[in-house]
Each structure stands twice: as structure tokens, then as C-alpha cells.
Design a protein around this motif. Structure first.
Motif, mmCIF file in Angstrom:
data_model
loop_
_atom_site.group_PDB
_atom_site.id
_atom_site.type_symbol
_atom_site.label_atom_id
_atom_site.label_comp_id
_atom_site.label_asym_id
_atom_site.label_seq_id
_atom_site.Cartn_x
_atom_site.Cartn_y
_atom_site.Cartn_z
ATOM 1 N N GLY A 1 0.806 -1.209 0.000
ATOM 2 C CA GLY A 1 0.000 0.000 0.000
ATOM 3 C C GLY A 1 0.833 1.250 0.000
ATOM 4 N N GLY A 2 0.195 2.351 -0.382
ATOM 5 C CA GLY A 2 0.894 3.625 -0.434
ATOM 6 C C GLY A 2 0.286 4.617 0.530
ATOM 7 N N ALA A 3 -0.133 4.151 1.706
ATOM 8 C CA ALA A 3 -0.787 5.036 2.660
ATOM 9 C C ALA A 3 0.146 6.143 3.092
ATOM 10 N N ASP A 4 -0.420 7.292 3.374
ATOM 11 C CA ASP A 4 0.375 8.430 3.819
ATOM 12 C C ASP A 4 1.061 8.094 5.131
ATOM 13 N N THR A 5 2.323 8.556 5.280
ATOM 14 C CA THR A 5 3.122 8.215 6.439
ATOM 15 C C THR A 5 3.581 9.476 7.141
ATOM 16 N N ASP A 6 3.427 9.525 8.458
ATOM 17 C CA ASP A 6 3.909 10.645 9.245
ATOM 18 C C ASP A 6 4.743 10.129 10.401
ATOM 19 N N VAL A 7 5.693 10.935 10.833
ATOM 20 C CA VAL A 7 6.515 10.566 11.968
ATOM 21 C C VAL A 7 5.696 10.728 13.244
ATOM 22 N N LYS A 8 5.607 9.673 14.047
ATOM 23 C CA LYS A 8 4.812 9.730 15.269
ATOM 24 C C LYS A 8 5.481 10.572 16.334
ATOM 25 N N LYS A 9 4.673 11.021 17.296
ATOM 26 C CA LYS A 9 5.226 11.815 18.379
ATOM 27 C C LYS A 9 6.073 10.917 19.279
ATOM 28 N N ARG A 10 7.226 11.404 19.643
ATOM 29 C CA ARG A 10 8.123 10.684 20.535
ATOM 30 C C ARG A 10 8.373 11.522 21.779
ATOM 31 N N LYS A 11 8.676 10.834 22.884
ATOM 32 C CA LYS A 11 8.970 11.556 24.109
ATOM 33 C C LYS A 11 10.168 12.472 23.919
ATOM 34 N N GLU A 12 11.199 11.952 23.237
ATOM 35 C CA GLU A 12 12.385 12.750 22.989
ATOM 36 C C GLU A 12 12.297 13.323 21.583
ATOM 37 N N ARG A 13 12.105 14.609 21.483
ATOM 38 C CA ARG A 13 11.891 15.241 20.194
ATOM 39 C C ARG A 13 13.222 15.494 19.495
ATOM 40 N N LYS A 14 13.338 15.054 18.256
ATOM 41 C CA LYS A 14 14.552 15.241 17.484
ATOM 42 C C LYS A 14 14.433 16.503 16.639
ATOM 43 N N LYS A 15 15.464 17.308 16.620
ATOM 44 C CA LYS A 15 15.429 18.524 15.822
ATOM 45 C C LYS A 15 15.674 18.178 14.352
ATOM 46 N N LEU A 16 14.822 18.698 13.487
ATOM 47 C CA LEU A 16 14.938 18.468 12.048
ATOM 48 C C LEU A 16 15.349 19.775 11.387
ATOM 49 N N ARG A 17 16.471 19.747 10.673
ATOM 50 C CA ARG A 17 17.010 20.967 10.083
ATOM 51 C C ARG A 17 17.303 20.779 8.602
ATOM 52 N N LEU A 18 16.886 21.763 7.803
ATOM 53 C CA LEU A 18 17.156 21.769 6.365
ATOM 54 C C LEU A 18 17.850 23.069 5.992
ATOM 55 N N ARG A 19 18.661 23.006 4.947
ATOM 56 C CA ARG A 19 19.292 24.220 4.437
ATOM 57 C C ARG A 19 18.715 24.557 3.072
ATOM 58 N N ILE A 20 18.218 25.775 2.940
ATOM 59 C CA ILE A 20 17.679 26.264 1.672
ATOM 60 C C ILE A 20 18.239 27.658 1.436
ATOM 61 N N ASP A 21 18.818 27.880 0.278
ATOM 62 C CA ASP A 21 19.454 29.158 -0.042
ATOM 63 C C ASP A 21 20.486 29.551 1.011
ATOM 64 N N ASP A 22 21.236 28.570 1.479
ATOM 65 C CA ASP A 22 22.321 28.798 2.434
ATOM 66 C C ASP A 22 21.835 29.247 3.799
ATOM 67 N N VAL A 23 20.567 29.044 4.105
ATOM 68 C CA VAL A 23 20.009 29.355 5.415
ATOM 69 C C VAL A 23 19.487 28.055 6.024
ATOM 70 N N TRP A 24 19.843 27.799 7.283
ATOM 71 C CA TRP A 24 19.348 26.613 7.978
ATOM 72 C C TRP A 24 18.015 26.923 8.656
ATOM 73 N N TYR A 25 17.039 26.046 8.448
ATOM 74 C CA TYR A 25 15.707 26.203 9.038
ATOM 75 C C TYR A 25 15.422 25.058 9.999
ATOM 76 N N ASP A 26 14.814 25.399 11.126
ATOM 77 C CA ASP A 26 14.369 24.405 12.094
ATOM 78 C C ASP A 26 12.955 23.964 11.682
ATOM 79 N N CYS A 27 12.855 22.756 11.165
ATOM 80 C CA CYS A 27 11.569 22.247 10.650
ATOM 81 C C CYS A 27 10.890 21.298 11.628
ATOM 82 N N THR A 28 11.376 21.249 12.859
ATOM 83 C CA THR A 28 10.851 20.292 13.832
ATOM 84 C C THR A 28 9.344 20.447 14.027
ATOM 85 N N GLY A 29 8.905 21.674 14.264
ATOM 86 C CA GLY A 29 7.483 21.896 14.497
ATOM 87 C C GLY A 29 6.653 21.881 13.240
ATOM 88 N N TRP A 30 7.298 22.045 12.091
ATOM 89 C CA TRP A 30 6.592 22.126 10.817
ATOM 90 C C TRP A 30 6.398 20.759 10.167
#
Length: 514
Positions: free
Chosen positions: A77-106
Motif C-alpha cells: 500500500g501507499g498510505a500516507d506516512t507521518d513521523v509519530k510523536k516521541r517523548k524525545e523530540r529530534k530537531k529536524l534541520r534543512l538548508r535552503i538558499d544557504d540558510v538553515w531552518y528548524d523544521c521540527t514543528g513544521w
């Protein structure tokens, strides 16, 4: 750009298929203007530390490779997949146009699903962002405005190997692992610089990498010259062709069923190509036509978009691109390399049943679409699917309906991945986003009626580099991109359709006898 540069200790088998030469990384980054709230934005002001490029490995986690979403003929199946909430939150960071963004909450709010954010954690996502998102120059600026609202942050440092950890969490939460089975635990991570034998054939190390500045210049040229603008006359022409084929087939359904099935089958194939263009496209017209595939072919827009964007983001990367994972129906790679289950009794015949089985393409896509709409409880999409099936089985004789679905599916299935699946399949690689597209894609040199039948799939490389560009501009853009590729040392591959289809048959045959 590094589409999440993936590197790691290659096994002997994967080393045999890995590409020998990694392309150069372009250190200079060209800032492409973004639009926010209707006002052009300059690069966001921030400290020098926040804007510095990091060459350190941000994730050294070792984990099972995440299985991709459903492939064209995959029974998974191709069901939509999301990362579940975890007790220990991992910071997710992407770089776009040479700027790092914190995408954890997004991440959870990302329309394409949080799995994309997790897989790109710690990477330069500039090129893939401008390829797939509404950046302002392609008819809409929604994604650019949302990006401007995200908090900026420092580059990943050596303290927490967030890239690997986030990927391991995402793989486990996706419910799939090395062979597609449920993974109930996250594979332990290691920060040791000494590689140890991986538990699966592939080990992905996320590295920041750099955006391709030369490609940014090419993209800017196309933007300034209006290549992403929609032409109302041409849009009306391609839509009229599709609706005309449906109308003729419907009119003949009760008197000339064979001719009706052929007309409707061709219409369904062309409707598939057109829906593909609408979903990639940006602007008011494409937004209004997003449900076209659901009404004409019974395809879920959300299911297809998420599956297909994974293919665009990680083209021919085994373990991430679902379009090259076709087991247990086809084997495009040696099972000894992928580590996925084998069926020698079935595999030895795959070159013989391979092409006929493509007739089931639309049947399986429809199944996944209905499952996705029901799972998400999407009432609007569910209504459009219900209207489609009411027309298909009430207004058409059942034999005509079924024959047209099988014919349309065969015409799409035989062509849609033909330009990818015999090219380089990457297991552990360090290529940039642009480099990966050239290594994984071949164009078809076709003309006349044959070009119409391919529906834009003959210009796959142009499309992969610029997915939001209207497909009727692709052939004009091809020589421009060919000249750019020659100048910058990329291999622009193009062959006749006969050569491509023959290459696909021989590839299936070769894998059948290993």
C-alpha cells in the motif's frame, strides 16, 4: 544540491553497482529570490554562525533502509506516512538558499508528509525545494511564504547525530524496514567513526552538501524568460483532446464496444499524463484541476502526489524510490544486493510476463487510491472517486469499462518508468540532486504520433529537473539543457523508444537468469 547525500560503507555487492565518480560540489550558492506576503524577500538576516555551511557529517546513525512507498505495480500500500510523536523530540534541520531552518514543528504540517522532512534532515534541500514547490516564479508563492515563516537555526553540529536518528525514527514509524516488514524498534545508533557491518545492505549517512550554483543560474534563466507560465490556448487544446477521446468512447460504447474501449483506453492514458502535469503545476489553473485524475481515472491526488514526489526527490535510490521496488512481481536488482525476498520460480519468467502485466497498472493505482481516501477520511476526494465509478460502471457496459482500464494502464505502465529502471540504481551514493537526475534518467527521441503517445514521458530528464514547467515546453527546453549539460560535464542520455523498450526487456531477462 545534495539530495540528502547518501554515503556509507558499501558492501561488496553494492560497491559493484555504485557509480564510480561523484560530481563536483559547487560551493557558491546563488540566492534565488523568494516571495513572502506578496513582497520580495532578501535572504533572511541572521548571524554568521547561522549562515555558515557545515561540512561535518550530521548523522552517523546506522539503521535498516526504509522501504519506499508503493511502486507502480507493487502490491504494498501507499498510505500516507507521518513521523509519530516521541517523548524525545529530534530537531529536524534543512538548508535552503544557504540558510538553515528548524523544521521540527513544521514536519507534521508539511503537505507532503513528515517523512520527507525526516529523510532530508541535515541536508541542503535548495534544489529539490525549487523543483517541487511553489516558489513564486512558477505561478504561486505559497511554499516560499511558508518557508519564510519558519525559524532559522544553526547548522547541525557534532553533539547530536540528528540526521541519522531522525531517519531511524522515520523508518520505524513508516512501519517498514529492510524487506518491507514492520519494524517495532529503532536500530541502535552509533557515533563511532569506524564503520561496522550494517544490518541491511544499505546504510545512509546524511551530509549537508551544497546546492548546485550553476543549475540555479539555469533555473533563474528559465524563470526570467517565462518558461513556467501556462499558455491558455495550449492548456485548452490538451484538455480538449482528452475529453474528446472520452466523449467518442462513451458515444460508441453500446454500438461499437471495441472501438469504444480503444478510444477510452487512449483517453485514460492521456488523462493520466495530463493529471500528472496538473499536480506538478502551480498557479490557479493547476490548483483548480487537481481533482482531474480522480474524476477521469479514479486516482487519489494526495496518494499519488506523495508517492510521486518521493520518486522525484530520491530518483532511483533503492530503499527510497518506490518506482524501482517492484518485488514480488518484478526484480530490477539482484536480490542478493537488495536483501529483499526472492522468488526464483517467478523471477525466471519476468521478461515474458513483464510487459503484459503492466495492464494491471491502473487497477492497482485505483486500489491504492481508494484505500488512501478511506484511510484519510477525505470526503471531497471520496465524492470525486464515487462520481468516477458511477460513470464507469453505470454509463458504460462492464466489458468496455474493464477493457479501457486495462488498455490505459498498459499504455502508461509500459512507458512511465521505462526511462528510469534500466539506468543507474543507487544504493550508497554521494551525488547531488542534479547529478542524481542525470545518472538515473534517459530521454526518448520520438516524433509525431509516438511523441503524443508518450505524453511528456519522453522528456523525463527535463521534467525531473523542472517538474513545474508545463510539459508542452519540454521539447523547446531540451536543447538548452543539453547545451548546459555539455558545458558542465553531465551525460544527457537519449535513445529511440525502440532502444529503450528493448533495453528494459533485456534488463528483465538478465535479472531473470541470475
Amino acid at each position: 544540491m545534495n539530495s540528502c547525500a547518501l554515503a556509507g560503507p558499501a558492501t561488496a555487492a553494492s560497491a559493484a553497482v555504485a557509480h564510480a565518480g561523484a560530481r563536483r560540489s559547487n560551493a557558491a550558492v546563488v540566492d534565488v529570490p523568494r516571495v513572502a506576503r506578496g513582497v520580495a524577500l532578501a535572504p533572511l538576516a541572521q548571524s554568521g554562525a547561522a549562515r555558515r555551511r557545515s561540512s561535518r557529517v550530521c548523522g552517523r546513525g546506522r539503521m535498516h533502509v526504509a522501504s519506499p512507498r508503493a511502486a507502480i505495480l507493487s502490491p504494498f500500500g501507499g498510505a500516507d506516512t507521518d513521523v509519530k510523536k516521541r517523548k524525545e523530540r529530534k530537531k529536524l534541520r534543512l538548508r535552503i538558499d544557504d540558510v538553515w531552518y528548524d523544521c521540527t514543528g513544521w514536519a507534521k504540517a508539511h503537505p507532503g508528509g513528515s517523512i520527507f522532512i525526516a529523510l532530508m534532515d541535515g541536508c541542503d534541500a535548495t534544489d529539490v525545494f525549487y523543483a517541487l514547490h511553489s516558489n513564486g516564479a512558477n505561478g504561486d508563492d505559497t511554499a516560499a511564504r511558508r518557508l519564510a515563516m519558519l525559524p532559522t537555526c544553526l547548522a547541525p553540529d557534532a553533539e547530536g547525530a540528528n540526521g541519522g536518528a531522525a531517519f531511524a525514527v522515520a523508518a520505524a514509524d513508516a512501519g517498514v524496514g529492510h524487506g518491507g516488514e514492520r519494524e517495532d524498534t529503532v536500530v541502535p545508533l552509533t557515533t563511532s567513526p569506524i564503520p561496522t557491518p550494517p544490518p541491511a545492505p544499505h546504510t545512509y549517512h546524511n551530509k549537508p552538501g551544497n546546492a548546485n550554483s550553476a543549475f540555479a543560474t539555469l533555473r533563474k534563466k528559465f524563470e526570467n524568460e517565462g518558461w513556467f507560465a501556462r499558455n491558455p490556448v495550449k492548456e485548452a487544446a490538451v484538455l480538449a483532446q482528452v475529453l474528446g477521446l472520452y466523449g467518442v468512447g462513451w458515444f460508441l460504447a453500446n454500438t461499437h464496444p471495441v472501438m469504444a474501449a480503444i478510444s477510452l483506453g487512449l483517453g485514460m492514458q492521456q488523462a493520466g499524463w495530463l493529471a500528472h502535469d496538473y499536480i506538478h503545476g502551480r498557479g490557479a489553473w493547476c490548483a483548480a484541476m487537481r481533482g482531474f485524475g480522480a474524476l477521469t481515472n479514479g486516482f487519489s491526488t494526495e496518494w499519488w502526489q506523495n508517492k510521486h514526489n518521493m520518486h522525484h526527490s530520491f530518483t532511483n535510490i533503492d530503499g527510497r524510490d518506490g518506482d524501482i521496488k517492484l518485488e514480488p512481481l518484478y526484480w530490477l536488482s539482484d536480490p542478493a544486493v537488495t536483501g529483499r525476498p526472492d522468488n526464483k520460480g517467478l523471477r525466471k519468467w519476468q521478461h515474458l510476463y513483464g510487459y503484459p502485466l503492466y495492464a494491471m497498472t491502473y487497477v492497482l493505482w485505483r486500489k491504492h487510491s481508494v484505500t488512501s481516501a478511506l484511510t484519510r477520511k477525505d470526503k471531497k476526494e471520496g465524492l470525486m472517486l464515487a462520481l468516477h465509478y458511477a460513470w464507469l460502471f453505470i454509463c458504460l457496459p462492464t466489458p468496455v469499462a474493464l477493457a479501457s482500464v486495462l488498455l490505459g494502464g498498459f499504455l502508461v505502465g509500459a512507458l512511465v518508468t521505462a526511462t528510469h529502471q534500466t539506468e543507474e540504481i543507487m544504493f550508497e551514493q554521494g551525488g547531488e540532486y542534479v547529478d542524481v537526475q542525470f545518472r538515473s534518467t534517459r530521454e526518448a527521441d520520438v516524433k509525431g504520433a509516438e511523441r503524443w503517445l508518450w505524453g511528456g514521458m519522453d522528456t523525463q530528464l527535463v521534467h525531473h529537473l523542472f517538474p513545474t514547467m508545463p510539459r508542452y515546453r519540454h521539447h523547446e527546453a531540451r536543447p538548452v539543457i543539453q547545451a548546459w549539460a555539455l558545458e558542465h560535464g553531465y551525460d544527457f542520455r537519449i535513445s529511440s523508444s525502440a532502444e529503450i523498450l528493448n533495453k528494459n526487456f533485456n534488463h528483465l531477462k538478465e535479472l531473470a537468469h541470475i
